[in-house]
Design an enzyme around this catalytic site. Structure first.
Site, PDB file in Angstrom:
ATOM      1  N   THR A 164       0.871  -1.180   0.000  1.00 53.41           N
ATOM      2  CA  THR A 164       0.000   0.000   0.000  1.00 53.41           C
ATOM      3  C   THR A 164       0.903   1.225   0.000  1.00 53.41           C
ATOM      4  O   THR A 164       2.059   1.131   0.424  1.00 53.41           O
ATOM      5  CB  THR A 164      -0.883   0.026   1.278  1.00 53.41           C
ATOM      6  OG1 THR A 164      -1.483  -1.255   1.467  1.00 53.41           O
ATOM      7  CG2 THR A 164      -1.959   1.085   1.207  1.00 53.41           C
ATOM      8  N   ARG A 192     -12.645  -8.387  -3.636  1.00 46.42           N
ATOM      9  CA  ARG A 192     -12.154  -8.283  -2.256  1.00 46.42           C
ATOM     10  C   ARG A 192     -11.758  -6.852  -1.936  1.00 46.42           C
ATOM     11  O   ARG A 192     -11.136  -6.153  -2.724  1.00 46.42           O
ATOM     12  CB  ARG A 192     -10.961  -9.201  -2.068  1.00 46.42           C
ATOM     13  CG  ARG A 192     -10.285  -9.101  -0.675  1.00 46.42           C
ATOM     14  CD  ARG A 192      -9.092  -8.172  -0.693  1.00 46.42           C
ATOM     15  NE  ARG A 192      -8.404  -8.106   0.612  1.00 46.42           N
ATOM     16  CZ  ARG A 192      -7.453  -7.236   0.901  1.00 46.42           C
ATOM     17  NH1 ARG A 192      -7.057  -6.351   0.006  1.00 46.42           N
ATOM     18  NH2 ARG A 192      -6.880  -7.237   2.096  1.00 46.42           N
ATOM     19  N   GLY A 194      -9.909  -4.507   1.241  1.00 46.91           N
ATOM     20  CA  GLY A 194      -9.229  -4.434   2.517  1.00 46.91           C
ATOM     21  C   GLY A 194      -9.594  -3.149   3.232  1.00 46.91           C
ATOM     22  O   GLY A 194     -10.664  -2.575   3.015  1.00 46.91           O
ATOM     23  N   ASP A 195      -8.673  -2.664   4.044  1.00 46.08           N
ATOM     24  CA  ASP A 195      -8.960  -1.457   4.827  1.00 46.08           C
ATOM     25  C   ASP A 195      -8.773  -0.173   4.030  1.00 46.08           C
ATOM     26  O   ASP A 195      -9.380   0.851   4.349  1.00 46.08           O
ATOM     27  CB  ASP A 195      -8.063  -1.416   6.070  1.00 46.08           C
ATOM     28  CG  ASP A 195      -6.576  -1.325   5.705  1.00 46.08           C
ATOM     29  OD1 ASP A 195      -6.143  -2.106   4.833  1.00 46.08           O
ATOM     30  OD2 ASP A 195      -5.855  -0.509   6.292  1.00 46.08           O
ATOM     31  N   THR A 214      -1.007   0.409   6.361  1.00 45.58           N
ATOM     32  CA  THR A 214      -0.573  -0.512   5.318  1.00 45.58           C
ATOM     33  C   THR A 214      -0.397  -1.885   5.921  1.00 45.58           C
ATOM     34  O   THR A 214       0.134  -2.028   7.029  1.00 45.58           O
ATOM     35  CB  THR A 214       0.753  -0.067   4.684  1.00 45.58           C
ATOM     36  OG1 THR A 214       1.255  -1.128   3.851  1.00 45.58           O
ATOM     37  CG2 THR A 214       1.807   0.277   5.721  1.00 45.58           C
ATOM     38  N   GLY A 215      -0.852  -2.912   5.209  1.00 45.27           N
ATOM     39  CA  GLY A 215      -0.710  -4.257   5.717  1.00 45.27           C
ATOM     40  C   GLY A 215      -1.887  -5.130   5.341  1.00 45.27           C
ATOM     41  O   GLY A 215      -2.616  -4.840   4.384  1.00 45.27           O
ATOM     42  N   GLY A 217      -5.265  -6.026   5.230  1.00 49.96           N
ATOM     43  CA  GLY A 217      -6.426  -5.183   5.463  1.00 49.96           C
ATOM     44  C   GLY A 217      -7.481  -5.780   6.362  1.00 49.96           C
ATOM     45  O   GLY A 217      -8.094  -5.072   7.173  1.00 49.96           O
TER      46      GLY A 217
END
Length: 294
Positions: A164, A192, A194-195, A214-215, A217
């Site tokens: 990210t 899909r 994520g965050d 970042t990571g 999600g």
């Protein structure tokens, strides 16, 4: 807003790094970007413009898992997510699962400024972008590339490889802003999310703090995400570092890895991660812009 004689910023190019791989190109790019952020903030640029331009640069260079550096989903095409928030107005915008938008963060800002909505997804987001003259990738097969530090083996879904980009800033008028963009997990399931595109999960900015995550999600969503940092500061009176560390601990407790960058209204910068490292740069009034990975 009035002059506060301080400013600060932080950038991240993703926490999905692997020891032993060469990230020198990304480091050099982030150094140039950090110097530009420093110069523009010192000259009076708005925090919202700083985070927009920084993320746009990271989306178009192809060095990170966002924009040009994104990988296809499990049916073979790229879906892009981005969100932005203006702390001074508490307004935000995002796009999610949008196909081949050239500058996802510019699209997210357009949603914030030119629509009555906060988030637009998939075909609706794409139609909105076309209606507002935003550019699309003309030839996806030749445009997208593997970002720095990524190898073909990382494209396997089982690796949960991810990345990210994001930026947070405080300007001389005391305004805070945050922006985040991603291509998501490599080989992710079609649709899909994520965050990153979720205001409050991957991105948050208010009058006290600006945060970009970042990571993995899913873990950030279930841990409360970026807004959890702001709540720890606002309601728990926690110092910024402690608030960021608290979110990272909760992400780790949910089998997630990743990192967080944040800046508060006093110009304090915090960066924490529980992965091997995080591509990052930061600076502010009285400080030399600095870049690191591990």
């Amino acid at each position: 807003m009035t002059e506060n004689n301080t400013y600060a910023f932080a950038l991240h190019g993703g926490a999905g790094v692997t020891p032993g791989r060469d990230y020198s190109d990304a480091e050099a790019h982030m150094r140039e970007l950090a110097l530009a952020c420093e110069r523009d903030l010192r000259a009076g640029a708005a925090a919202l413009d700083i985070v927009t331009r920084a993320v746009e640069e990271m989306e178009t260079c192809g060095l990170y898992v966002a924009g040009r550096g994104s990988a296809p989903n499990d049916v073979g095409y790229v879906e892009l997510d981005a969100s932005i928030m203006d702390g001074a107005t508490r307004q935000g915008g995002s796009i999610a699962a949008a196909r081949d938008v050239m500058l996802p963060i510019r699209a997210a800002r357009a949603v914030m400024e030119k629509s009555e909505h906060v988030m637009l997804t998939a075909r609706g987001a794409e139609r909105f972008c076309r209606q507002h003259g935003l550019e699309f990738v003309a030839d996806p097969d030749s445009y997208y590339r593997l970002p720095v530090g990524v190898v073909e083996e990382d494209l396997a879904t089982a690796n949960r490889a991810h990345g990210t980009v994001g930026a947070v800033a405080l300007d001389l008028q005391g305004r805070l802003a945050a922006a985040t963009s991603t291509g998501g997990i490599f080989g992710k399931s079609e649709g899909r999310l994520g965050d990153t595109p979720i205001i409050g999960a991957g991105t948050w900015a208010d009058e006290n703090v600006a945060v970009s995550c970042t990571g993995l999600g899913e873990a950030f969503i279930l841990a409360g995400g970026a807004q959890d940092v702001a709540s720890r500061v606002r309601y728990g009176s926690q110092p910024l570092d402690e608030a960021v560390e608290g979110l990272i601990a909760d992400v780790g407790a949910r089998d997630g890895d990743g990192g967080v960058i944040a800046v508060d209204r006093e110009g304090r910068v915090s960066m924490r991660w529980n992965s091997f490292g995080m591509k990052r740069a930061w600076g502010g009034a009285g400080h030399i812009p600095t870049v690191a990975v591990f």
